[in-house]
Each structure stands twice: as structure tokens, then as C-alpha cells.
Design an enzyme around this catalytic site. Structure first.
Site, PDB file in Angstrom:
ATOM      1  N   THR A 184      16.035  17.918  31.586  1.00 39.56           N
ATOM      2  CA  THR A 184      15.335  18.853  30.706  1.00 39.56           C
ATOM      3  C   THR A 184      15.587  18.305  29.335  1.00 39.56           C
ATOM      4  O   THR A 184      16.623  17.686  29.121  1.00 39.56           O
ATOM      5  CB  THR A 184      16.026  20.244  30.786  1.00 39.56           C
ATOM      6  OG1 THR A 184      15.658  20.870  31.996  1.00 39.56           O
ATOM      7  CG2 THR A 184      15.669  21.150  29.631  1.00 39.56           C
ATOM      8  N   ARG A 212       8.732  29.056  41.168  1.00 41.49           N
ATOM      9  CA  ARG A 212      10.114  29.109  40.674  1.00 41.49           C
ATOM     10  C   ARG A 212      10.160  28.875  39.157  1.00 41.49           C
ATOM     11  O   ARG A 212       9.501  28.004  38.617  1.00 41.49           O
ATOM     12  CB  ARG A 212      10.936  28.050  41.397  1.00 41.49           C
ATOM     13  CG  ARG A 212      12.418  27.989  40.993  1.00 41.49           C
ATOM     14  CD  ARG A 212      12.675  26.935  39.936  1.00 41.49           C
ATOM     15  NE  ARG A 212      14.112  26.760  39.683  1.00 41.49           N
ATOM     16  CZ  ARG A 212      14.589  26.025  38.702  1.00 41.49           C
ATOM     17  NH1 ARG A 212      13.771  25.389  37.882  1.00 41.49           N
ATOM     18  NH2 ARG A 212      15.882  25.903  38.517  1.00 41.49           N
ATOM     19  N   GLY A 214      13.108  28.387  36.067  1.00 40.00           N
ATOM     20  CA  GLY A 214      14.537  28.154  35.853  1.00 40.00           C
ATOM     21  C   GLY A 214      15.046  28.827  34.591  1.00 40.00           C
ATOM     22  O   GLY A 214      14.466  29.783  34.081  1.00 40.00           O
ATOM     23  N   GLY A 236      20.580  21.312  33.757  1.00 43.67           N
ATOM     24  CA  GLY A 236      21.192  21.350  35.083  1.00 43.67           C
ATOM     25  C   GLY A 236      20.625  22.492  35.894  1.00 43.67           C
ATOM     26  O   GLY A 236      19.494  22.933  35.653  1.00 43.67           O
ATOM     27  N   GLY A 238      19.363  25.586  36.852  1.00 45.84           N
ATOM     28  CA  GLY A 238      19.013  26.761  36.070  1.00 45.84           C
ATOM     29  C   GLY A 238      19.494  28.064  36.666  1.00 45.84           C
ATOM     30  O   GLY A 238      19.878  28.990  35.944  1.00 45.84           O
TER      31      GLY A 238
END
Ligand code: ASP
Length: 324
Positions: A184, A212, A214, A236, A238
């Protein structure tokens, strides 16, 4: 709460992370603003920081800097975890999450957004032109189109091939989290006025379930800014970051006198305390306070970040709790 009790409750003292003697809750110490700087997660942060620095160096705002910075990564088809060229979900669709927050606690976010290359700019538009904070899915897409953002096919040949390969070998119901399928860009900046802003944008967990979302677009989880104190962002898994309201936790710890580094370490302690099984559970936090002090810590080794100010431009390794 008395300082000693706070330490006891937080578990920080027992974790061997005692705060410095001078550390005082925010009400007792005024942080002096530091010089402009920008930091962002992972190696793609180097190019993003360049664009952000171009703004900061001209005495531009931290808000403009973080938007310009992460747009570079969003538009880079080689970066397979953000924007154009991001790895898709299990149905082959690239769905994007992003948020932005400024020094006045204004914030905007978009989630589950498809076919728009620069979700960070849509998030900023949500913040600046609507009474809302968060738009998702079709509504976010429609809003983006109305605002003049072009419809773009985000699935590149390279990412489509990677997805097809994953499908052939798909065995596990849940794809594992590792450095290849998770990343990210989270960016934090301090400008010449002493103001902080942050941005966070991602295509999320590769091959995730369709729908989905995060931590990255969630204010307080993937990103949080409080101009009185500091700013933080996360990368990382979420799901784990959301469970502890990760970035808001880091900022709140700084408010209570923790340095950015201590705050990131304590947030990782929380993650550890809330998850029985840490196998493959990578999370990293970045933090920056008003004075320009920086912190970075992750559960596992391997998290690094790009830093830039008037004197230096470099990659730095975050400290970590354990090896893979
Ligand atoms: N935190 C992001 C998410 O869970 C992805 C990542 O940082 O790797 O969507």
C-alpha cells in the site's frame, strides 16, 4: 490517569519500551514544529516522495504534497498493489481503497472503487465538495465520473496473468499474506507552515473476496492525522489494523507522550495481544510528529519506507518484532 498507571495499563513498561523521562502528555509540552519532510511506505515511496517534495520545497501544503505524491504510485502500472496495475480480487476485478486527511481534521475516503486511476484525488474531492467523508462502490464511481475523472481499465496484462496463475493453483480458501500480494502506499508530510497531512491508497489484499475493504480507506485505521500531535499510517493485513484502530491508536499514544517510534512499537504490541495466531500476519506502522520525529515498526522483518527532507533522500528499514 496518572502517568505510572497509564504505563501499567498499556503494557508498555512490561514490554521493555519505557518512555523517556521527559515524555509528558501533550497538555504538558508544546511540540515545536519541525522542518518540512515526507515519508511513505515501501520502495515505491521513493518516486512518490519526489513528487511530494517538489510541492513541499516550494512551500506548498502538506495536503497537496501527499496527494501529488501518492498519485505517482497510483498511476504506475508496475506497482501491483496500488491503483493502475493493482492485483485484482479473486474475480479478476481491480477494486481500490483510499483516504486523505489534513491538518484541520478534514478527511475524505473512497472504497471498493473500480475503473478510476487516482482514487486519492476522488477522496479529496469527497472531502472538499461533499458534506460526507466516505463514498463506496458504485456511488463512489458515479461521483468520480461526475467530477470528471476518466473511466480507465485498471487490470494490466501483467496483473491479469498473475491472477490467472493464482487461479490455476488456488487451493487455500484465503490467500496468504506475504510481501508479494500485500503493499500500500501510506504517506505522511509536514509542511513549512508546520501542518501535517496524510494519504493512503491501495488495491488491497491480492485475490481478496469481491467486496472486501481493508484498513487503508478507513480514517483511524489506515491513516490518522491530528495536527496537535502527529500523523500515522499503516500497511499490511488490514483486518488486523482495523481491529485496533491502528493509526488512531498510534497518534493517541503520541498524544500521551510516546515518541513516534514508541507509539508504533506499542501498536504492534496491541496487534500481537489481539491475535492468537500471528503466522503471516504482517503489519507495519509509520508515524511522524509535529516536530518532524519519525517512527516505524512492524510485526515481521522486511518493512521499509522512503524518507525525504531538505538534507536527505533515503530508504530506511523499520525495526521489527520478529523474523519470518
Ligand atoms: N493494508 C492494505 C489492506 O489490507 C494492504 C497492504 O498494506 O498491504 O488492504
Amino acid at each position: 490517569m496518572k502517568r505510572r498507571n497509564f504505563l501499567k495499563v498499556s503494557g508498555l513498561a512490561s514490554a521493555g519500551l519505557a518512555v523517556s523521562a521527559e515524555a509528558k502528555p501533550l497538555e504538558q509540552r508544546r511540540l515545536i514544529s519541525g522542518a518540512p519532510c515526507v515519508l511513505s511506505t515501501w520502495r515505491h515511496g521513493v518516486d512518490a516522495n519526489k513528487a511530494a517534495w517538489a510541492v513541499l520545497d516550494q512551500k506548498g501544503s502538506a495536503l497537496d504534497a501527499v496527494e501529488s505524491g501518492v498519485r505517482v504510485t497510483e498511476s504506475d502500472p508496475e506497482s501491483q498493489s496500488v491503483g493502475l496495475g493493482g492485483l485484482p480480487d479473486r474475480e479478476g476485478k481491480v477494486t481500490l481503497d483510499a483516504c486523505i486527511m489534513d491538518h484541520e481534521s478534514n478527511c475524505g475516503a473512497v472504497a471498493f472503487l473500480q475503473n478510476i486511476e487516482n482514487p486519492i484525488s476522488v477522496a479529496r474531492r469527497v472531502m472538499e465538495t461533499t458534506p460526507h467523508v466516505f463514498l463506496a462502490g458504485k456511488g463512489a464511481y458515479r461521483f468520480a465520473r461526475e467530477q470528471g475523472f476518466p473511466h480507465t481499465e485498471l487490470l494490466t496484462e501483467k496483473s491479469r496473468k498473475a491472477w490467472e496463475k493464482w487461479r490455476e493453483n488456488e487451493k487455500a480458501e484465503k490467500p496468504p499474506i506475504n510481501q508479494e500480494n500485500h503493499d500500500t502506499i501510506g504517506m505522511l508530510a509536514l509542511d513549512a507552515e508546520g501542518n501535517l497531512s496524510g494519504a493512503c491508497t491501495t488495491s488491497g489484499w491480492a485475490y481478496k473476496l469481491h467486496g472486501r475493504v481493508g484498513d487503508s480507506p478507513i480514517i483511524g485505521a489506515g491513516l490518522f492525522v491530528d495536527n496537535e500531535v502527529g500523523a500515522a499510517c499503516a500497511t499490511g493485513m488490514g483486518e488486523a489494523v482495523i481491529r485496533i484502530a491502528g493509526s488512531a491508536t498510534v497518534v493517541e499514544l503520541m498524544r500521551h507522550g510516546y515518541s513516534p517510534q514508541q507509539a508504533c512499537q506499542e501498536a504492534v504490541e496491541r496487534i500481537k495481544a489481539k491475535h492468537k495466531d500471528l503466522k503471516g500476519l504482517q503489519v507495519g506502522f509509520l508515524a511522524l510528529n509535529r516536530s518532524g520525529e519519525v517512527g516505524a515498526h512492524s510485526v515481521y522483518a522486511g518493512f521499509d519506507y522512503a524518507y525525504r527532507d531538505a538534507q536527505s533522500e533515503e530508504m530506511r528499514k523499520a525495526s521489527f518484532d520478529r523474523n519470518w
